[in-house]
Design a protein around this motif. Structure first.
Motif, PDB file in Angstrom:
ATOM      1  N   CYS A 198      43.032  34.834  39.691  1.00  0.00           N
ATOM      2  CA  CYS A 198      42.504  35.565  38.980  1.00  0.00           C
ATOM      3  C   CYS A 198      42.381  37.116  39.277  1.00  0.00           C
ATOM      4  O   CYS A 198      42.557  37.381  39.499  1.00  0.00           O
ATOM      5  CB  CYS A 198      40.930  34.952  40.239  1.00  0.00           C
ATOM      6  N   PRO A 199      42.092  37.152  37.572  1.00  0.00           N
ATOM      7  CA  PRO A 199      42.195  38.983  37.468  1.00  0.00           C
ATOM      8  C   PRO A 199      41.061  39.675  38.383  1.00  0.00           C
ATOM      9  O   PRO A 199      41.632  41.294  38.558  1.00  0.00           O
ATOM     10  CB  PRO A 199      41.983  38.992  35.623  1.00  0.00           C
ATOM     11  N   TYR A 200      39.927  38.952  38.417  1.00  0.00           N
ATOM     12  CA  TYR A 200      39.176  40.224  39.168  1.00  0.00           C
ATOM     13  C   TYR A 200      39.385  40.248  40.503  1.00  0.00           C
ATOM     14  O   TYR A 200      39.209  41.505  41.451  1.00  0.00           O
ATOM     15  CB  TYR A 200      37.162  39.308  39.102  1.00  0.00           C
ATOM     16  N   SER A 201      40.063  38.894  41.248  1.00  0.00           N
ATOM     17  CA  SER A 201      40.655  39.023  42.992  1.00  0.00           C
ATOM     18  C   SER A 201      41.833  40.164  42.499  1.00  0.00           C
ATOM     19  O   SER A 201      41.697  41.281  44.135  1.00  0.00           O
ATOM     20  CB  SER A 201      41.119  38.331  43.032  1.00  0.00           C
ATOM     21  N   LYS A 202      42.605  40.384  42.188  1.00  0.00           N
ATOM     22  CA  LYS A 202      43.502  41.178  41.679  1.00  0.00           C
ATOM     23  C   LYS A 202      42.739  42.547  41.762  1.00  0.00           C
ATOM     24  O   LYS A 202      43.638  43.346  42.433  1.00  0.00           O
ATOM     25  CB  LYS A 202      44.581  40.784  40.410  1.00  0.00           C
ATOM     26  N   ALA A 203      41.680  42.597  40.475  1.00  0.00           N
ATOM     27  CA  ALA A 203      41.276  44.344  40.466  1.00  0.00           C
ATOM     28  C   ALA A 203      40.989  45.273  41.652  1.00  0.00           C
ATOM     29  O   ALA A 203      40.844  46.183  42.223  1.00  0.00           O
ATOM     30  CB  ALA A 203      40.849  43.980  38.905  1.00  0.00           C
ATOM     31  N   LEU A 204      40.284  44.221  42.698  1.00  0.00           N
ATOM     32  CA  LEU A 204      39.192  44.425  43.898  1.00  0.00           C
ATOM     33  C   LEU A 204      40.297  44.018  44.663  1.00  0.00           C
ATOM     34  O   LEU A 204      39.996  45.244  45.796  1.00  0.00           O
ATOM     35  CB  LEU A 204      38.524  43.213  43.601  1.00  0.00           C
ATOM     36  N   ARG A 205      41.367  43.840  44.753  1.00  0.00           N
ATOM     37  CA  ARG A 205      42.725  43.491  46.435  1.00  0.00           C
ATOM     38  C   ARG A 205      42.572  45.647  46.330  1.00  0.00           C
ATOM     39  O   ARG A 205      43.262  45.825  46.208  1.00  0.00           O
ATOM     40  CB  ARG A 205      43.848  42.921  45.669  1.00  0.00           C
ATOM     41  N   GLY A 206      42.328  45.396  47.727  1.00  0.00           N
ATOM     42  CA  GLY A 206      42.952  46.351  48.351  1.00  0.00           C
ATOM     43  C   GLY A 206      41.478  47.511  48.216  1.00  0.00           C
ATOM     44  O   GLY A 206      41.946  48.421  48.935  1.00  0.00           O
ATOM     45  N   ASN A 207      40.788  47.603  47.159  1.00  0.00           N
ATOM     46  CA  ASN A 207      39.694  48.275  47.249  1.00  0.00           C
ATOM     47  C   ASN A 207      37.954  47.766  47.555  1.00  0.00           C
ATOM     48  O   ASN A 207      37.270  48.602  47.860  1.00  0.00           O
ATOM     49  CB  ASN A 207      39.583  48.294  45.613  1.00  0.00           C
ATOM     50  N   ALA A 214      28.512  39.720  39.694  1.00  0.00           N
ATOM     51  CA  ALA A 214      28.135  38.375  40.713  1.00  0.00           C
ATOM     52  C   ALA A 214      28.499  37.197  39.569  1.00  0.00           C
ATOM     53  O   ALA A 214      29.382  36.718  39.855  1.00  0.00           O
ATOM     54  CB  ALA A 214      27.220  38.166  41.447  1.00  0.00           C
ATOM     55  N   ALA A 215      28.542  37.442  38.607  1.00  0.00           N
ATOM     56  CA  ALA A 215      27.829  36.472  37.258  1.00  0.00           C
ATOM     57  C   ALA A 215      29.234  36.522  36.887  1.00  0.00           C
ATOM     58  O   ALA A 215      30.272  35.395  37.027  1.00  0.00           O
ATOM     59  CB  ALA A 215      27.317  37.097  36.429  1.00  0.00           C
ATOM     60  N   ALA A 216      30.701  37.795  36.741  1.00  0.00           N
ATOM     61  CA  ALA A 216      31.420  37.717  35.732  1.00  0.00           C
ATOM     62  C   ALA A 216      32.297  37.221  36.867  1.00  0.00           C
ATOM     63  O   ALA A 216      33.356  36.041  36.370  1.00  0.00           O
ATOM     64  CB  ALA A 216      31.549  39.355  35.344  1.00  0.00           C
ATOM     65  N   TYR A 217      32.557  37.359  38.238  1.00  0.00           N
ATOM     66  CA  TYR A 217      33.330  37.637  39.320  1.00  0.00           C
ATOM     67  C   TYR A 217      33.724  35.642  39.497  1.00  0.00           C
ATOM     68  O   TYR A 217      34.588  35.649  39.768  1.00  0.00           O
ATOM     69  CB  TYR A 217      33.642  38.507  40.546  1.00  0.00           C
ATOM     70  N   SER A 218      32.171  35.483  39.675  1.00  0.00           N
ATOM     71  CA  SER A 218      31.758  33.219  39.789  1.00  0.00           C
ATOM     72  C   SER A 218      32.753  32.845  38.704  1.00  0.00           C
ATOM     73  O   SER A 218      33.297  31.648  38.786  1.00  0.00           O
ATOM     74  CB  SER A 218      30.099  33.375  40.385  1.00  0.00           C
ATOM     75  N   ALA A 219      32.468  33.628  37.413  1.00  0.00           N
ATOM     76  CA  ALA A 219      33.251  32.569  36.697  1.00  0.00           C
ATOM     77  C   ALA A 219      34.171  32.478  36.899  1.00  0.00           C
ATOM     78  O   ALA A 219      35.123  31.447  35.816  1.00  0.00           O
ATOM     79  CB  ALA A 219      32.354  32.812  35.171  1.00  0.00           C
ATOM     80  N   CYS A 220      34.968  33.913  36.619  1.00  0.00           N
ATOM     81  CA  CYS A 220      36.249  34.138  36.231  1.00  0.00           C
ATOM     82  C   CYS A 220      37.212  33.177  37.985  1.00  0.00           C
ATOM     83  O   CYS A 220      38.355  33.151  37.136  1.00  0.00           O
ATOM     84  CB  CYS A 220      36.711  35.697  36.910  1.00  0.00           C
ATOM     85  N   PHE A 221      36.876  33.139  38.974  1.00  0.00           N
ATOM     86  CA  PHE A 221      37.200  33.065  40.095  1.00  0.00           C
ATOM     87  C   PHE A 221      37.574  31.233  39.613  1.00  0.00           C
ATOM     88  O   PHE A 221      37.954  30.934  40.100  1.00  0.00           O
ATOM     89  CB  PHE A 221      36.329  32.990  40.747  1.00  0.00           C
ATOM     90  N   ASN A 222      36.428  30.719  39.045  1.00  0.00           N
ATOM     91  CA  ASN A 222      36.426  29.624  38.903  1.00  0.00           C
ATOM     92  C   ASN A 222      37.435  29.030  37.557  1.00  0.00           C
ATOM     93  O   ASN A 222      37.711  28.423  38.027  1.00  0.00           O
ATOM     94  CB  ASN A 222      34.543  29.057  38.773  1.00  0.00           C
TER      95      ASN A 222
END
Length: 138
Positions: free
Chosen positions: A117-126, A48-56
């Motif tokens: 966002c690289p995290y969003s790309k990695a999660l998309r569809g998964n 959660a910490a990593a994704y929020s920082a990456c998305f922001n």
């Protein structure tokens, strides 16, 4: 493509151990969610910490390309789900606040940041990821 950064972390003890960087400047005790160890973190909290920082960061990039300098914050709620017999998944709700911006206007930038966002790309569809625009800061 050029690699701009690489990092390694090490875990010992799984969900009841430690996680640290090679130089040990990043060092945390890890415990399973719901355990009695309130001093420890868990993989979901770290994610959660990593994704929020990456998305922001992605959102700030999108805004800066439009010459918008509005402060923003991102809250990530990460849920660990048990589907039975060692079948675990996560789902994420990202709540995004952009100071001084209407929800409709902010949503356009949030959707663009989701594409960057690289995290969003990695999660998309998964992983189920829900994006919400907040009208109040956290």
């Amino acid at each position: 493509m050029s690699k701009i950064y690489e990092v390694a972390t090490i875990n010992t003890g799984g969900r009841n151990g430690k996680i640290y960087s090679s130089e040990k400047k990043f060092l945390y005790d890890v415990a399973a969610p719901g355990s009695q160890n309130i001093e420890a973190t868990n993989p979901e909290e770290l994610f959660a910490a990593a994704y929020s920082a990456c998305f922001n960061g992605a959102l700030e990039l999108v805004l800066s390309r439009k010459n918008i300098n509005q402060p923003s914050s991102v809250k990530a709620n990460v849920s660990l789900l048990n589907h039975g017999d060692a079948n675990f998944t996560i789902e994420v709700i990202l709540s995004i606040f952009i100071e001084g911006m209407s929800k409709d206007e902010a949503l356009k930038f949030v959707e663009e940041a989701d594409k960057v966002c690289p995290y969003s790309k990695a999660l998309r569809g998964n992983v189920k990821v829900t994006l919400e625009v907040s009208d109040t800061e956290f």
